[in-house]
Design an enzyme around this catalytic site. Structure first.
Site, PDB file in Angstrom:
ATOM      1  N   LYS A 198      -1.865   4.653 -14.572  1.00 10.93           N
ATOM      2  CA  LYS A 198      -3.263   4.654 -14.997  1.00 10.93           C
ATOM      3  C   LYS A 198      -4.049   5.481 -13.993  1.00 10.93           C
ATOM      4  CE  LYS A 198      -3.461   0.063 -17.176  1.00 10.93           C
ATOM      5  NZ  LYS A 198      -4.036   0.471 -18.460  1.00 10.93           N
ATOM      6  N   THR A 222      -2.405  -6.108   0.038  1.00 11.35           N
ATOM      7  CA  THR A 222      -3.398  -5.311  -0.666  1.00 11.35           C
ATOM      8  C   THR A 222      -3.886  -4.146   0.206  1.00 11.35           C
ATOM      9  OG1 THR A 222      -5.421  -5.418  -1.978  1.00 11.35           O
ATOM     10  CG2 THR A 222      -5.391  -6.672   0.082  1.00 11.35           C
ATOM     11  N   ALA A 223      -4.385  -3.111  -0.447  1.00 10.41           N
ATOM     12  CA  ALA A 223      -4.785  -1.895   0.264  1.00 10.41           C
ATOM     13  C   ALA A 223      -5.834  -2.167   1.332  1.00 10.41           C
ATOM     14  CB  ALA A 223      -5.305  -0.865  -0.732  1.00 10.41           C
ATOM     15  N   GLY A 283      -0.159  -2.252  -4.066  1.00 12.78           N
ATOM     16  CA  GLY A 283      -0.978  -3.277  -3.426  1.00 12.78           C
ATOM     17  C   GLY A 283      -0.571  -4.669  -3.845  1.00 12.78           C
ATOM     18  N   ASP A 284      -1.550  -5.478  -4.192  1.00 12.64           N
ATOM     19  CA  ASP A 284      -1.311  -6.854  -4.628  1.00 12.64           C
ATOM     20  C   ASP A 284      -1.699  -6.982  -6.100  1.00 12.64           C
ATOM     21  OD1 ASP A 284      -0.891  -9.848  -3.695  1.00 12.64           O
ATOM     22  OD2 ASP A 284      -2.641  -9.799  -5.012  1.00 12.64           O
ATOM     23  N   PRO A 329       0.792  -1.240   0.000  1.00 13.87           N
ATOM     24  CA  PRO A 329       0.000   0.000   0.000  1.00 13.87           C
ATOM     25  C   PRO A 329       0.822   1.287   0.000  1.00 13.87           C
ATOM     26  CG  PRO A 329       0.056  -0.960   2.185  1.00 13.87           C
ATOM     27  CD  PRO A 329       0.742  -1.939   1.291  1.00 13.87           C
ATOM     28  N   ASP A 386       3.416   1.493 -11.551  1.00 12.79           N
ATOM     29  CA  ASP A 386       2.153   2.210 -11.726  1.00 12.79           C
ATOM     30  C   ASP A 386       2.143   3.504 -10.898  1.00 12.79           C
ATOM     31  OD1 ASP A 386       1.129   1.787  -9.118  1.00 12.79           O
ATOM     32  OD2 ASP A 386       0.139  -0.068  -9.681  1.00 12.79           O
ATOM     33  N   MET A 417     -10.789   2.240  -5.723  1.00 17.84           N
ATOM     34  CA  MET A 417     -10.996   3.272  -6.751  1.00 17.84           C
ATOM     35  C   MET A 417     -12.433   3.790  -6.704  1.00 17.84           C
ATOM     36  SD  MET A 417      -8.912   1.214  -9.749  1.00 17.84           S
ATOM     37  CE  MET A 417      -9.662  -0.353  -9.261  1.00 17.84           C
TER      38      MET A 417
END
Length: 468
Positions: free
Chosen positions: A267, A328-329, A299-300, A222, A245, A380
């Protein structure tokens, strides 16, 4: 960084030390490891300094420093253990153009001497900018215990062989050769035998048919570099190319090899983005040319990371790949509010949802999500918050359902917005969250729940709260 670490060439150059006591001795014991010409000026030098001068290891002038004594000096140390005298001699050295260090005076020194791990020609310098010398010495001790005593000898043998490296292409194959040499091969200390070993090892690597590189699909976690896995850290150590990213933190990017090519492939939802086809082409193009590619994802990579498309691109060209998962977040974010993703009596499952997909705002099973006790982590979801809010209320969700939005989870600038479904908008817009955020439906921060237990809800209206 107030002090930029460099290695100064001192072979055959003058280094001048003013002082003859313990401070000067401490510096000289280190400086005697160099190939510099050492000059010491001291009216009352310690016996050890006299002995070094007698053996020809340094030049001793038994008087205080005078104007002109530091001409052509590369470095100068003021080590008189007297503030006024150190200031006087430092001014003389400055006038002669030398770089000046005043022992135990960080502010007036042009450079500092780090703690050094010596495996000549392998040298490791450890500096804390004067803030924690005990810490520097502790790190030095740990490194000295871990590094083999013959590491310097191996480096000197390897250095003499570097002119043969043109036979191997730059990149993975050349680096694999040196890793094999330093860590997987028993090299004799005899020069002739070592040369034979290196020639044999080179022939082995030249005959290798593996001309393609490889791809690591890595989860960066994260954002907190301490949450990066060891396997991810090792991949960054070896990468020739890092394609990262937009959400990968700068602290994690700093962990990549300095020689690695760093390529942003960001992105942004409903904003400028590098297309997935372009990213696939970058990954495979560099790997085909022999590079070790790290595709670094926040994250993952298995959670909303378009992982399968990148794997399929690699497989289409017969490129080796592996997945290195990350935190992951959702895991980092839920930890920051003192909650768990599942809890007996509350929810036996958790939904990971995306706020938008390639077609726009993502559609979900709103009726199921609106049920009491449901918990969902929405990735998101900032721009789609009003859409989510409307759909859930339309399908009968309780307006008082807790909603928590965590911005920059695990990072130093993390912020937490605690609100309810009915107040999600305009509360989210008013909070002006600008970083990446994850939204939890059905969870409130533990601190907020404790406060709610102490207040009669019929006596006070709920107000959204932003925690920083």
């Amino acid at each position: 960084m107030k002090h930029f670490p460099i290695f100064i060439a001192v072979e055959g150059r003058r280094i001048v030390v003013s002082g003859g006591g313990e401070a000067a001795l401490a510096k000289l014991r280190l400086l005697l490891k160099t190939e510099a010409h050492l000059n010491v000026f001291a009216a009352e030098p310690a016996q050890e300094i006299r002995d070094w001068a007698h053996k020809g290891r340094l030049t001793l002038t038994p008087r205080a420093l005078e104007p002109g004594d530091t001409l052509c000096a590369k470095l100068f140390y003021a080590a008189n253990e007297d503030e006024a005298e150190d200031a006087r001699v430092a001014a003389l050295a400055h006038a002669d153009g030398a770089l000046v260090n005043i022992v135990d005076n960080l502010n007036d020194s042009a450079f500092i001497t780090p703690a050094i791990v010596d495996r000549d020609p392998v040298t490791i310098a450890i500096g804390t900018e004067g803030a924690a010398p005990v810490l520097a010495r502790t790190i030095k001790k740990d490194l000295e215990e871990k590094l083999p005593a013959n590491l310097g000898l191996l480096a000197r043998i390897g250095k003499a062989f570097r002119n043969r490296m043109e036979a191997l292409p730059f990149g993975v194959k050349r680096r694999d050769f040196w890793l094999d040499y330093y860590f997987n091969t028993d090299v004799s200390t005899n020069a002739t035998e070592a040369q034979h070993t290196l020639e044999t090892l080179l022939e082995k690597h030249l005959q290798s048919d593996d001309k393609k590189g490889r791809v690591d699909l890595v989860g960066a976690g994260p954002g907190d570099p301490e949450l990066l896995t060891l396997k991810a850290r090792n991949a960054l150590d070896k990468a020739d190319v890092v394609i990262y990213d937009r959400l990968v933190s700068q602290e994690i990017l700093e962990l990549a090899r300095r020689e690695a090519t760093m390529i942003s492939a960001g992105k942004e939802g409903f904003g400028p983005s590098v297309s997935q086809d372009e990213i696939n082409a970058m990954i495979t193009g560099h790997a085909i040319n022999g590079a070790h590619v790290v595709r670094l994802k926040s994250g993952d990579p298995t959670v909303f990371g378009r992982l399968d498309e990148e794997i399929e691109a690699c497989e289409a060209l017969n490129i080796d790949w592996r997945i290195i998962p990350g935190i992951t977040a959702a895991s980092a974010a839920v930890a920051s509010i003192g909650q768990s993703l599942t809890k007996r009596g509350r929810n036996s499952g958790i939904r990971f949802l995306t706020g938008h997909d390639t077609k726009g705002f993502a559609d979900h099973d709103w009726r199921a999500l609106a049920q009491k006790g449901e918990v969902a982590a929405i990735y998101m979801g900032k721009k789609s918050a009003r859409f989510f809010q409307g759909r859930l209320l339309m399908h009968g969700a309780d307006p008082a359902t807790p909603v928590t939005v965590i911005e920059n989870a695990s990072r130093t600038d993390q912020r937490i917005l605690s609100t309810t479904l009915s107040e999600l908008e305009p509360a989210l817009s008013n909070a002006n969250l600008t970083g990446p955020a994850l939204t939890f439906l059905g969870l409130a921060p533990r601190a907020a729940l404790q406060a709610a237990e102490d207040i009669n809800p019929q006596e006070v209206a709920y107000e959204p709260r932003l925690y920083t």
